[in-house]
Enzyme design. Structure first.
Site, PDB file in Angstrom:
ATOM      1  N   ASN A  42     -18.121   5.980  39.278  1.00 58.54           N
ATOM      2  CA  ASN A  42     -17.549   7.057  40.081  1.00 58.54           C
ATOM      3  C   ASN A  42     -16.046   7.159  39.813  1.00 58.54           C
ATOM      4  O   ASN A  42     -15.358   6.159  39.591  1.00 58.54           O
ATOM      5  CB  ASN A  42     -17.865   6.920  41.571  1.00 58.54           C
ATOM      6  CG  ASN A  42     -17.609   5.555  42.160  1.00 58.54           C
ATOM      7  OD1 ASN A  42     -17.560   4.555  41.471  1.00 58.54           O
ATOM      8  ND2 ASN A  42     -17.445   5.513  43.471  1.00 58.54           N
ATOM      9  N   GLU A  55     -23.650   8.321  38.722  1.00 59.16           N
ATOM     10  CA  GLU A  55     -24.886   8.800  38.093  1.00 59.16           C
ATOM     11  C   GLU A  55     -24.630  10.088  37.318  1.00 59.16           C
ATOM     12  O   GLU A  55     -25.089  10.270  36.186  1.00 59.16           O
ATOM     13  CB  GLU A  55     -25.959   9.091  39.161  1.00 59.16           C
ATOM     14  CG  GLU A  55     -26.339   7.907  40.005  1.00 59.16           C
ATOM     15  CD  GLU A  55     -25.513   7.822  41.288  1.00 59.16           C
ATOM     16  OE1 GLU A  55     -24.271   7.947  41.219  1.00 59.16           O
ATOM     17  OE2 GLU A  55     -26.122   7.636  42.345  1.00 59.16           O
ATOM     18  N   CYS A  86     -26.897   9.987  45.795  1.00 59.84           N
ATOM     19  CA  CYS A  86     -26.676  11.066  46.764  1.00 59.84           C
ATOM     20  C   CYS A  86     -27.557  12.268  46.402  1.00 59.84           C
ATOM     21  O   CYS A  86     -28.151  12.326  45.321  1.00 59.84           O
ATOM     22  CB  CYS A  86     -25.199  11.465  46.792  1.00 59.84           C
ATOM     23  SG  CYS A  86     -24.702  12.511  45.412  1.00 59.84           S
TER      24      CYS A  86
HETATM   25  N1  THU Z   1     -21.018   7.706  44.992  1.00 54.50           N
HETATM   26  C1  THU Z   1     -21.583   7.579  43.753  1.00 54.50           C
HETATM   27  O1  THU Z   1     -20.909   7.317  42.763  1.00 54.50           O
HETATM   28  N2  THU Z   1     -22.930   7.762  43.659  1.00 54.50           N
HETATM   29  C2  THU Z   1     -23.739   8.076  44.718  1.00 54.50           C
HETATM   30  O2  THU Z   1     -24.864   8.487  44.511  1.00 54.50           O
HETATM   31  C3  THU Z   1     -23.225   7.918  46.072  1.00 54.50           C
HETATM   32  C4  THU Z   1     -21.741   8.058  46.191  1.00 54.50           C
HETATM   33  C5  THU Z   1     -19.562   7.519  45.104  1.00 54.50           C
HETATM   34  C6  THU Z   1     -18.794   8.775  45.414  1.00 54.50           C
HETATM   35  C7  THU Z   1     -17.558   8.210  46.055  1.00 54.50           C
HETATM   36  O3  THU Z   1     -16.632   7.876  45.026  1.00 54.50           O
HETATM   37  C8  THU Z   1     -18.016   6.930  46.719  1.00 54.50           C
HETATM   38  O4  THU Z   1     -19.257   6.613  46.145  1.00 54.50           O
HETATM   39  C9  THU Z   1     -18.163   7.038  48.226  1.00 54.50           C
HETATM   40  O5  THU Z   1     -18.934   8.119  48.582  1.00 54.50           O
END
Ligand code: THU
Length: 129
Positions: A42, A55, A86
């Site tokens: 992320n 992802e 998510c």
């Molecule tokens: N996040 C992801 O990288 N993948 C997900 O499916 C859930 C959320 C990240 C986004 C943000 O940087 C952090 O997790 C908190 O939401």
């Protein structure tokens, strides 16, 4: 790549995550139909909605290199709960690989495996248009 290696690749991406706001690193390792692996993490932004999930970072890398079919993705987090994708990431997975496997890890390295169909039932996709 074995499942263990794919898991290792996702875990290694946790250290690459750019998460100065949430302090919630996520790593991903995506196996394409031909076995090629793309990783992602992320990447947050001071303008919060510009953040990209691990992802989608991995999937967009793969698609931009010409891949369109995916077998499985490992999603790694460091918290107690299993790091499930998510809704937006589920929908992006669905576009290309409605049958793919999603392996979610918690901070202890334990894994829980789902099919994308379980995570996103009755979903909308290209064939609806
Ligand atoms: N996040 C992801 O990288 N993948 C997900 O499916 C859930 C959320 C990240 C986004 C943000 O940087 C952090 O997790 C908190 O939401």
């Amino acid at each position: 790549m074995t499942e263990k290696e794919l898991i290792q690749a996702a875990v290694e991406m946790l250290d690459k995550a750019y998460v100065p706001y949430s302090h919630f690193p996520v790593g991903a390792a995506l196996e394409c139909g031909d076995g090629t692996v793309y990783t992602g993490c992320n990447i947050e932004n001071a303008a919060f909605p510009c953040t990209i999930c691990a992802e989608r970072a991995a999937i967009f890398k793969a698609v931009s290199e010409g891949h369109r079919t995916f077998r499985r993705i490992v999603v790694a987090g460091r918290s107690e709960k299993f790091c499930v994708p998510c809704g937006s990431c589920r929908q992006v997975m669905r576009e290309f690989a409605p049958e793919m496997e999603v392996i979610c890890l918690n901070g202890k390295g334990e894994a829980r495996q789902y099919t994308l169909r379980q995570l996103l039932p009755e979903s909308f996709g290209p064939e609806y248009l």
